[in-house]
Design a protein around this motif. Structure first.
Motif, PDB file in Angstrom:
ATOM      1  N   THR A 182       0.818  -1.204   0.000  1.00 16.95           N
ATOM      2  CA  THR A 182       0.000   0.000   0.000  1.00 16.95           C
ATOM      3  C   THR A 182       0.858   1.262   0.000  1.00 16.95           C
ATOM      4  N   LEU A 183       1.910   1.254   0.809  1.00 15.54           N
ATOM      5  CA  LEU A 183       2.774   2.431   0.937  1.00 15.54           C
ATOM      6  C   LEU A 183       3.766   2.561  -0.219  1.00 15.54           C
ATOM      7  N   ARG A 184       4.158   1.413  -0.776  1.00 19.55           N
ATOM      8  CA  ARG A 184       5.190   1.326  -1.820  1.00 19.55           C
ATOM      9  C   ARG A 184       6.579   1.707  -1.309  1.00 19.55           C
ATOM     10  N   VAL A 185       6.726   1.776  -0.017  1.00 17.66           N
ATOM     11  CA  VAL A 185       8.013   1.924   0.658  1.00 17.66           C
ATOM     12  C   VAL A 185       7.951   1.065   1.910  1.00 17.66           C
ATOM     13  N   THR A 187      14.511   5.909   8.166  1.00 20.07           N
ATOM     14  CA  THR A 187      15.595   5.653   7.222  1.00 20.07           C
ATOM     15  C   THR A 187      15.186   6.212   5.865  1.00 20.07           C
ATOM     16  N   ASP A 188      16.173   6.436   4.996  1.00 21.64           N
ATOM     17  CA  ASP A 188      15.871   7.027   3.691  1.00 21.64           C
ATOM     18  C   ASP A 188      15.937   6.016   2.551  1.00 21.64           C
ATOM     19  N   HIS A 189      16.102   4.716   2.882  1.00 20.50           N
ATOM     20  CA  HIS A 189      16.183   3.708   1.820  1.00 20.50           C
ATOM     21  C   HIS A 189      15.723   2.354   2.357  1.00 20.50           C
ATOM     22  N   GLN A 190      15.445   1.468   1.426  1.00 18.03           N
ATOM     23  CA  GLN A 190      15.052   0.104   1.781  1.00 18.03           C
ATOM     24  C   GLN A 190      16.298  -0.689   2.140  1.00 18.03           C
ATOM     25  N   TRP A 191      16.311  -1.257   3.343  1.00 18.88           N
ATOM     26  CA  TRP A 191      17.485  -2.007   3.788  1.00 18.88           C
ATOM     27  C   TRP A 191      17.577  -3.350   3.075  1.00 18.88           C
TER      28      TRP A 191
END
Length: 213
Positions: A186-189, A198-202
């Protein structure tokens, strides 16, 4: 946080409580209390223990440490929740319980399917909760994600944990993966990105590295 939902998910270690032949707290039913922020989908706190007043208080203390400011909180109708919430938050929360009334249990092949909800009872407990935001649907959906994502929580298999510590480690890995590595459809993040943690997908390597002393 703005809207928090809490629930418990049932599992067991070694054997189900009704089949215990050894008097030990390290075997039998194991309930994981989980708190989720419904807007960011972030898991805020969790606690593995028994479905007891003591473990409910421990879970609420963890949720209090993980949050700041006033927010709306919804739980199911489990009786130890109200005193635990009041003990941990005092009057600094808008809290309500949502009690679902289920129909008769099903027979045959459907006996493992959820029973039909025939009524919902809303019970404001502390502060002034907004009735339109009283909800447990998101945490109940998270329970499904746990059973689909954690092999040892899959029903009707022999993959259940044989040691209490191993189940606790598995939960820790799942919630870390869910918050920081798994993109929410739903969020796509990830929930951690949506929450500004955090600013990125771990990657899994980052997750394991962050957990290593």
């Amino acid at each position: 946080v703005r809207d928090v939902e809490c629930d418990e998910i049932w599992g067991w270690v070694g054997m189900k409580e009704k089949n215990k032949i050894i008097d030990t707290d390290l075997l039998g039913d194991a309930y994981c209390f989980v708190g989720i922020e419904r807007n960011t989908k972030l898991i805020l706190a969790w606690h593995l223990g028994r479905r007891s007043a003591h473990d409910t208080r421990l879970f609420m203390d963890k949720l209090r440490e993980a949050t700041d400011g006033r927010f709306q909180l919804t739980t199911d109708g489990f009786q130890p929740y109200p005193p635990a919430v009041e003990r941990s938050f005092g009057i600094d929360v808008d809290y309500a319980q949502m009690q679902k009334v289920y129909g008769a249990a099903r027979d045959g092949e459907q006996r493992y399917s959820p029973a039909e909800v025939i009524d919902v009872i809303v019970m404001p407990k502390i502060g002034m909760p907004d009735y339109e935001r009283i909800c447990t649907s998101h945490i109940e959906r998270q329970n499904l994600s746990i059973r689909m994502g954690m092999r040892r929580m899959t029903r009707l298999t022999n993959a259940f944990s044989k040691k209490w510590a191993n189940l606790k480690y598995a939960y820790a890995l799942w919630f870390g993966f869910y918050n920081f590595c798994r993109t929410h459809k739903t969020l796509r993040v990830t929930p951690a990105m949506e929450s500004g943690l955090t600013d990125h997908q771990w990657s899994l390597a980052e997750l394991i590295g962050a957990a290593t002393p």
